[in-house]
Design an enzyme around this catalytic site. Structure first.
Site, PDB file in Angstrom:
ATOM      1  N   CYS A   2       0.739  -1.246  -0.029  1.00  0.00           N
ATOM      2  CA  CYS A   2      -0.089   0.016  -0.161  1.00  0.00           C
ATOM      3  C   CYS A   2       0.887   1.277   0.100  1.00  0.00           C
ATOM      4  O   CYS A   2       2.234   1.186   0.100  1.00  0.00           O
ATOM      5  CB  CYS A   2      -0.825   0.114   1.080  1.00  0.00           C
ATOM      6  SG  CYS A   2      -1.849  -1.599   1.375  1.00  0.00           S
ATOM      7  N   ARG A  27       1.157   2.063  -5.831  1.00  0.00           N
ATOM      8  CA  ARG A  27       1.466   0.831  -4.654  1.00  0.00           C
ATOM      9  C   ARG A  27       0.088   0.023  -4.448  1.00  0.00           C
ATOM     10  O   ARG A  27       0.295  -0.805  -3.846  1.00  0.00           O
ATOM     11  CB  ARG A  27       2.010   1.736  -3.603  1.00  0.00           C
ATOM     12  CG  ARG A  27       3.381   2.454  -3.884  1.00  0.00           C
ATOM     13  CD  ARG A  27       3.751   2.999  -2.448  1.00  0.00           C
ATOM     14  NE  ARG A  27       3.968   2.092  -1.660  1.00  0.00           N
ATOM     15  CZ  ARG A  27       5.111   1.268  -1.739  1.00  0.00           C
ATOM     16  NH1 ARG A  27       6.255   1.812  -2.587  1.00  0.00           N
ATOM     17  NH2 ARG A  27       5.566   0.453  -0.647  1.00  0.00           N
ATOM     18  N   TRP A  75      -4.019  -1.772  -1.330  1.00  0.00           N
ATOM     19  CA  TRP A  75      -4.028  -3.024  -2.198  1.00  0.00           C
ATOM     20  C   TRP A  75      -3.929  -4.278  -1.102  1.00  0.00           C
ATOM     21  O   TRP A  75      -3.329  -4.721  -0.380  1.00  0.00           O
ATOM     22  CB  TRP A  75      -2.709  -3.375  -2.893  1.00  0.00           C
ATOM     23  CG  TRP A  75      -2.454  -4.420  -3.747  1.00  0.00           C
ATOM     24  CD1 TRP A  75      -2.697  -4.032  -5.215  1.00  0.00           C
ATOM     25  CD2 TRP A  75      -2.233  -6.001  -3.432  1.00  0.00           C
ATOM     26  NE1 TRP A  75      -2.593  -5.328  -5.720  1.00  0.00           N
ATOM     27  CE2 TRP A  75      -2.390  -6.333  -4.827  1.00  0.00           C
ATOM     28  CE3 TRP A  75      -1.859  -6.426  -2.483  1.00  0.00           C
ATOM     29  CZ2 TRP A  75      -2.154  -7.778  -4.966  1.00  0.00           C
ATOM     30  CZ3 TRP A  75      -1.577  -7.856  -2.676  1.00  0.00           C
ATOM     31  CH2 TRP A  75      -1.817  -8.852  -3.943  1.00  0.00           C
ATOM     32  N   ASN A 101       1.288  -0.381   5.861  1.00  0.00           N
ATOM     33  CA  ASN A 101       1.852  -0.895   4.581  1.00  0.00           C
ATOM     34  C   ASN A 101       2.599  -2.321   4.997  1.00  0.00           C
ATOM     35  O   ASN A 101       3.610  -2.273   5.752  1.00  0.00           O
ATOM     36  CB  ASN A 101       2.686  -0.095   3.913  1.00  0.00           C
ATOM     37  CG  ASN A 101       3.160  -0.885   2.665  1.00  0.00           C
ATOM     38  OD1 ASN A 101       2.665  -1.762   2.197  1.00  0.00           O
ATOM     39  ND2 ASN A 101       4.445  -0.440   2.303  1.00  0.00           N
ATOM     40  N   GLY A 102       1.902  -3.468   4.657  1.00  0.00           N
ATOM     41  CA  GLY A 102       2.543  -4.648   4.936  1.00  0.00           C
ATOM     42  C   GLY A 102       1.705  -5.746   5.516  1.00  0.00           C
ATOM     43  O   GLY A 102       0.427  -5.850   5.085  1.00  0.00           O
ATOM     44  N   GLU A 478       8.261 -11.638 -21.941  1.00  0.00           N
ATOM     45  CA  GLU A 478       8.001 -10.393 -21.184  1.00  0.00           C
ATOM     46  C   GLU A 478       6.911  -9.634 -22.166  1.00  0.00           C
ATOM     47  O   GLU A 478       6.066  -9.161 -21.562  1.00  0.00           O
ATOM     48  CB  GLU A 478       9.387  -9.522 -21.769  1.00  0.00           C
ATOM     49  CG  GLU A 478       9.030  -7.878 -21.331  1.00  0.00           C
ATOM     50  CD  GLU A 478       8.538  -7.487 -19.947  1.00  0.00           C
ATOM     51  OE1 GLU A 478       8.041  -6.568 -19.625  1.00  0.00           O
ATOM     52  OE2 GLU A 478       8.477  -8.533 -19.152  1.00  0.00           O
ATOM     53  N   LYS A 482       3.321  -8.233 -20.560  1.00  0.00           N
ATOM     54  CA  LYS A 482       2.685  -6.796 -20.894  1.00  0.00           C
ATOM     55  C   LYS A 482       1.425  -6.751 -21.386  1.00  0.00           C
ATOM     56  O   LYS A 482       0.489  -6.210 -20.634  1.00  0.00           O
ATOM     57  CB  LYS A 482       3.859  -6.055 -21.881  1.00  0.00           C
ATOM     58  CG  LYS A 482       5.006  -5.681 -21.307  1.00  0.00           C
ATOM     59  CD  LYS A 482       4.894  -4.837 -20.672  1.00  0.00           C
ATOM     60  CE  LYS A 482       5.116  -4.963 -19.126  1.00  0.00           C
ATOM     61  NZ  LYS A 482       6.040  -5.572 -18.334  1.00  0.00           N
ATOM     62  N   GLU A 485      -0.963  -8.375 -18.539  1.00  0.00           N
ATOM     63  CA  GLU A 485      -1.034  -7.825 -16.999  1.00  0.00           C
ATOM     64  C   GLU A 485      -2.001  -6.404 -17.261  1.00  0.00           C
ATOM     65  O   GLU A 485      -2.575  -6.152 -16.156  1.00  0.00           O
ATOM     66  CB  GLU A 485       0.190  -7.494 -16.701  1.00  0.00           C
ATOM     67  CG  GLU A 485       1.114  -6.424 -17.211  1.00  0.00           C
ATOM     68  CD  GLU A 485       2.371  -5.856 -16.342  1.00  0.00           C
ATOM     69  OE1 GLU A 485       2.151  -5.785 -15.081  1.00  0.00           O
ATOM     70  OE2 GLU A 485       3.564  -6.069 -16.901  1.00  0.00           O
ATOM     71  N   HIS A 501       4.692 -29.787 -28.616  1.00  0.00           N
ATOM     72  CA  HIS A 501       4.608 -30.770 -27.159  1.00  0.00           C
ATOM     73  C   HIS A 501       3.335 -30.884 -26.499  1.00  0.00           C
ATOM     74  O   HIS A 501       3.413 -31.191 -25.163  1.00  0.00           O
ATOM     75  CB  HIS A 501       5.946 -30.956 -26.231  1.00  0.00           C
ATOM     76  CG  HIS A 501       7.211 -30.940 -27.222  1.00  0.00           C
ATOM     77  ND1 HIS A 501       7.369 -32.196 -27.726  1.00  0.00           N
ATOM     78  CD2 HIS A 501       8.306 -30.106 -27.407  1.00  0.00           C
ATOM     79  CE1 HIS A 501       8.379 -32.150 -28.328  1.00  0.00           C
ATOM     80  NE2 HIS A 501       8.815 -30.812 -28.333  1.00  0.00           N
ATOM     81  N   LYS A 596       2.552  -1.702  -8.583  1.00  0.00           N
ATOM     82  CA  LYS A 596       3.782  -1.451  -9.095  1.00  0.00           C
ATOM     83  C   LYS A 596       5.067  -1.877  -8.378  1.00  0.00           C
ATOM     84  O   LYS A 596       5.947  -2.537  -8.800  1.00  0.00           O
ATOM     85  CB  LYS A 596       4.164   0.194  -9.223  1.00  0.00           C
ATOM     86  CG  LYS A 596       5.684   0.688  -9.811  1.00  0.00           C
ATOM     87  CD  LYS A 596       5.351   0.243 -11.344  1.00  0.00           C
ATOM     88  CE  LYS A 596       6.729   0.264 -11.919  1.00  0.00           C
ATOM     89  NZ  LYS A 596       6.811  -0.151 -13.205  1.00  0.00           N
TER      90      LYS A 596
HETATM   91  C1  AGP Z   1       5.754  -5.776 -14.781  1.00  0.00           C
HETATM   92  O1  AGP Z   1       5.244  -5.098 -15.448  1.00  0.00           O
HETATM   93  C2  AGP Z   1       5.130  -5.675 -13.381  1.00  0.00           C
HETATM   94  N1  AGP Z   1       4.844  -4.558 -12.857  1.00  0.00           N
HETATM   95  C3  AGP Z   1       6.042  -6.612 -12.249  1.00  0.00           C
HETATM   96  O2  AGP Z   1       6.014  -7.949 -13.023  1.00  0.00           O
HETATM   97  C4  AGP Z   1       7.347  -6.397 -11.705  1.00  0.00           C
HETATM   98  O3  AGP Z   1       8.100  -6.302 -12.777  1.00  0.00           O
HETATM   99  C5  AGP Z   1       7.657  -7.226 -10.730  1.00  0.00           C
HETATM  100  O4  AGP Z   1       6.755  -7.119  -9.505  1.00  0.00           O
HETATM  101  C6  AGP Z   1       9.167  -6.898 -10.075  1.00  0.00           C
HETATM  102  O5  AGP Z   1       9.391  -5.561  -9.636  1.00  0.00           O
HETATM  103  P1  AGP Z   1      10.706  -4.865  -9.332  1.00  0.00           P
HETATM  104  O6  AGP Z   1      11.460  -4.979 -10.694  1.00  0.00           O
HETATM  105  O7  AGP Z   1      10.494  -3.678  -8.783  1.00  0.00           O
HETATM  106  O8  AGP Z   1      11.393  -5.879  -8.398  1.00  0.00           O
END
Ligand code: AGP
Length: 601
Positions: A2, A27, A75, A101-102, A478, A482, A485, A501, A596
């Protein structure tokens, strides 16, 4: 994970708190709340479901104000998304208010052991904490600081917390505590602040104090007292954050993601300028890093999500250019299932935020085992950079959109430069990176092409595939992340050779299959796999490099050194994900259920 902020000693804390929450929304953004207090004893609690904008509207409608306050954007970890479960959580008599937060691992045990008769208003672990403070203050007549410290002393060792507590009997004081969650104190001559991320309080100050795990602090309008884990007073030196607040604005862009995609060419140039001198010699990497790596017999790259994907590309540079065997591991798996290590391992942590809890858990484990560690991150002054033996910046600038883009390409470039510094490589990397920057710019300028591809190939689609071989397989992972997500299209990134396979059974009429084809050695094989899925009705979209292109390919990439092609091949995938999401009317920067910086395990 959060976002929390607190302010004291200002005429009206509300505007600071609300702007702070808007900056911290990356966050977590499922609900938000604010508590404000005044010297005359008036105080206000406002909570809303949804984005911070809903809280802003309600707080302004109610006309609340305060010379001090705390606020939170959530969150959800414990308890569903609701106004009751939003923070601040209050004690039964509303004397104490707490934002957190936690995660408190043992909250249920504590509730049963100490709070049997208490009526709870929420399902959160956080309410247990504030009810405990209230109990200890009343029944044991402890001072607020001692009641706060006693509550913290009962939390399970694995708990992570950033706490901000207010006592309505001390309306100008913020009680602060931190363990494993990032928390800073902002100091200024016109009041003081507390925040999960400095960027949220730049309109109040650029001077911050980093709290250490186990610290408790009392923040008042004109003073900051910090006590270490042993309860003794400690002095922590403030650092000045040289960041232009405008960098965190999206300016004329509709979304941060598009701005950040566009910034990748400049970031590539910035990195070349930072790590190379005019003669093309590497300057930005201290000798100690190189000397320590040269004593290693194996590299272990540890990361999560997009950073893990950047590590899969980096592995190739360390093996090809530095000739060091390299493994890449998902942090959450490595943390609890550590493989047999080599005799002289060296650990590289990749992270945009520098705060990812999974990676921090591994770093703690590895430090206990005494092995050398390096963090390559975008957010310097973060836990992973501070606690590793070495740290290298990726200089991507603030990355606000949840979907990571510029941090990915920047992490790949820094790994390339580090590997290059360790080996004898034919290639003139500085020059090649200059070409990469020009070509990234050229690709990002073709937005309309990728908008058309996204709208035609992904309209009304619920699933899609990205396939590739070798480095293209790493980029395919990757690219798939993208797309899924932010657009919520179920997308798999796949080593193309694996399709036959099993997974090829998922291919049906119109299934979009994006093929990445930039590696000469396997180009023919990929062409074969594209034909195999097309034969089963797939809508194939091939993105190839110039020397490997065919007339019916959907997009032809300009060419740079083959090992650096991932830096170009990912750009179309980022833009296709962006436009597919836009076409669905979804919030590109704030996809559901995500945040994030993932600061809980
Ligand atoms: C990627 O678009 C995501 N936001 C997520 O997978 C992110 O890469 C992952 O949480 C790792 O975060 P970091 O690079 O801040 O450690």
């Amino acid at each position: 994970m959060c976002g929390i902020v607190g302010v004291t000693g200002v005429e009206n804390a509300l505007p600071y708190l609300l702007r702070g929450l808007e900056k911290l929304e990356y966050r977590g953004y499922d609900s938000a709340g604010v508590y404000l207090a005044n010297p005359d004893g008036t105080d206000f609690l406002v909570k809303e479901k949804g984005r911070v904008s809903a809280l802003v509207a309600e707080a302004q409608a109610q006309g609340v104000y305060g010379t001090a306050g705390i606020a939170h954007t959530r969150w959800a970890t414990h308890g569903n998304v609701s106004v009751e479960n939003a923070h601040p959580q209050a004690s039964s008599d509303h004397r104490f208010h707490l934002v957190h937060n936690g995660v408190i691992e043992n909250y249920q045990e504590l509730q049963e052991q100490y709070l049997a008769g208490v009526t709870f208003a929420s399902q959160t672990d956080t309410e247990v904490a504030v009810q405990l403070v209230d109990k200890f203050a009343k029944e044991e007549e402890l001072s607020t600081r001692d009641a706060f410290a006693k509550m913290i002393s009962l939390l399970d060792g694995n708990s992570a917390y950033g706490f901000l507590l207010m006592d309505s009997q001390e309306p100008d004081t913020l009680y602060v505590a931190k363990k494993k969650s990032p928390l800073l104190i902002g100091v200024s001559d016109h009041g003081n602040a507390v925040t999960s991320d400095a960027a949220a309080m730049l309109d109040m100050t650029a001077n911050f104090i980093e709290l250490m795990d186990g610290d408790i602090a009392l923040v008042k309008p004109n003073s900051v007292e910090i006590f270490g884990a042993d309860g003794q007073a400690v002095v922590r030196e403030p650092f000045h954050l040289d960041i232009d607040p405008a960098q965190t604005d999206k300016g004329a862009y509709p979304y941060y993601m598009l701005k950040e995609i566009d910034e990748q060419a400049v970031v590539a140039r910035t990195l070349a300028g930072h790590y190379f001198n005019d003669e093309g010699e590497i300057v930005g990497i201290g000798c100690a890093i190189g000397d320590t790596i040269k004593q290693a017999d194996r590299l272990y790259i540890i990361a999560a999500g997009t950073s893990y994907h950047a590590g899969l590309v980096g592995k190739r540079y360390f093996e090809n250019w530095a000739n060091i065997p390299t493994e890449v591991h998902i942090a959450s798996e490595f943390a609890y299932d550590q493989p047999l290590l080599s005799e002289h391992p060296f650990f590289i942590f990749l992270s945009q935020s520098g705060e990812t809890a999974d990676s921090r858990e591994v770093l703690d484990n590895i430090k206990r085992q005494g092995f050398p560690t390096l963090t390559i991150a975008n957010v310097m002054n973060s836990t992973l950079t501070r606690e590793a033996d070495f740290a290298l910046p990726v200089l991507a600038g603030p990355e606000i959109a949840v979907a990571s883009t510029k941090a990915y390409t920047a992490q790949i470039i820094v790994q390339a430069i580090l590997a290059y510094s360790l080996g004898e490589v034919e290639l003139d990397l500085k020059q090649e990176l200059a070409k990469v920057a020009v070509e990234i710019q050229a690709i990002t300028d073709e937005k309309a092409t990728f908008q058309a591809i996204a709208e035609s190939a992904l309209k009304d689609q619920h699933s899609a595939f990205y396939i590739g071989r070798g480095l293209d397989a790493a980029v395919a992972l990757e690219a798939a992340l993208k797309l899924k997500e932010i657009s919520y299209i179920q997308t798999e990134g796949f080593a193309a050779g694996e399709l036959k396979h099993g997974t090829i059974s998922l291919i049906e009429e119109g299934t979009p299959v994006f093929a990445l084809l930039t590696q000469a050695k396997t180009a023919g094989l990929i062409r074969g796999e594209v034909a195999q899925v097309a034969a089963r009705g797939a809508n194939t979209i091939t993105i190839s490099s110039k020397s490997l292109a065919r007339p019916d390919d959907a997009y032809v990439l300009p060419e740079v050194d083959e090992l650096l092609m991932p830096l170009l091949a990912v750009i179309p995938a980022q833009l296709i994900a962006y436009y597919a999401t836009l076409a669905r009317g979804l919030d590109v920067d704030r996809p559901r259920n995500l945040a994030k910086s993932v600061t809980v395990q």
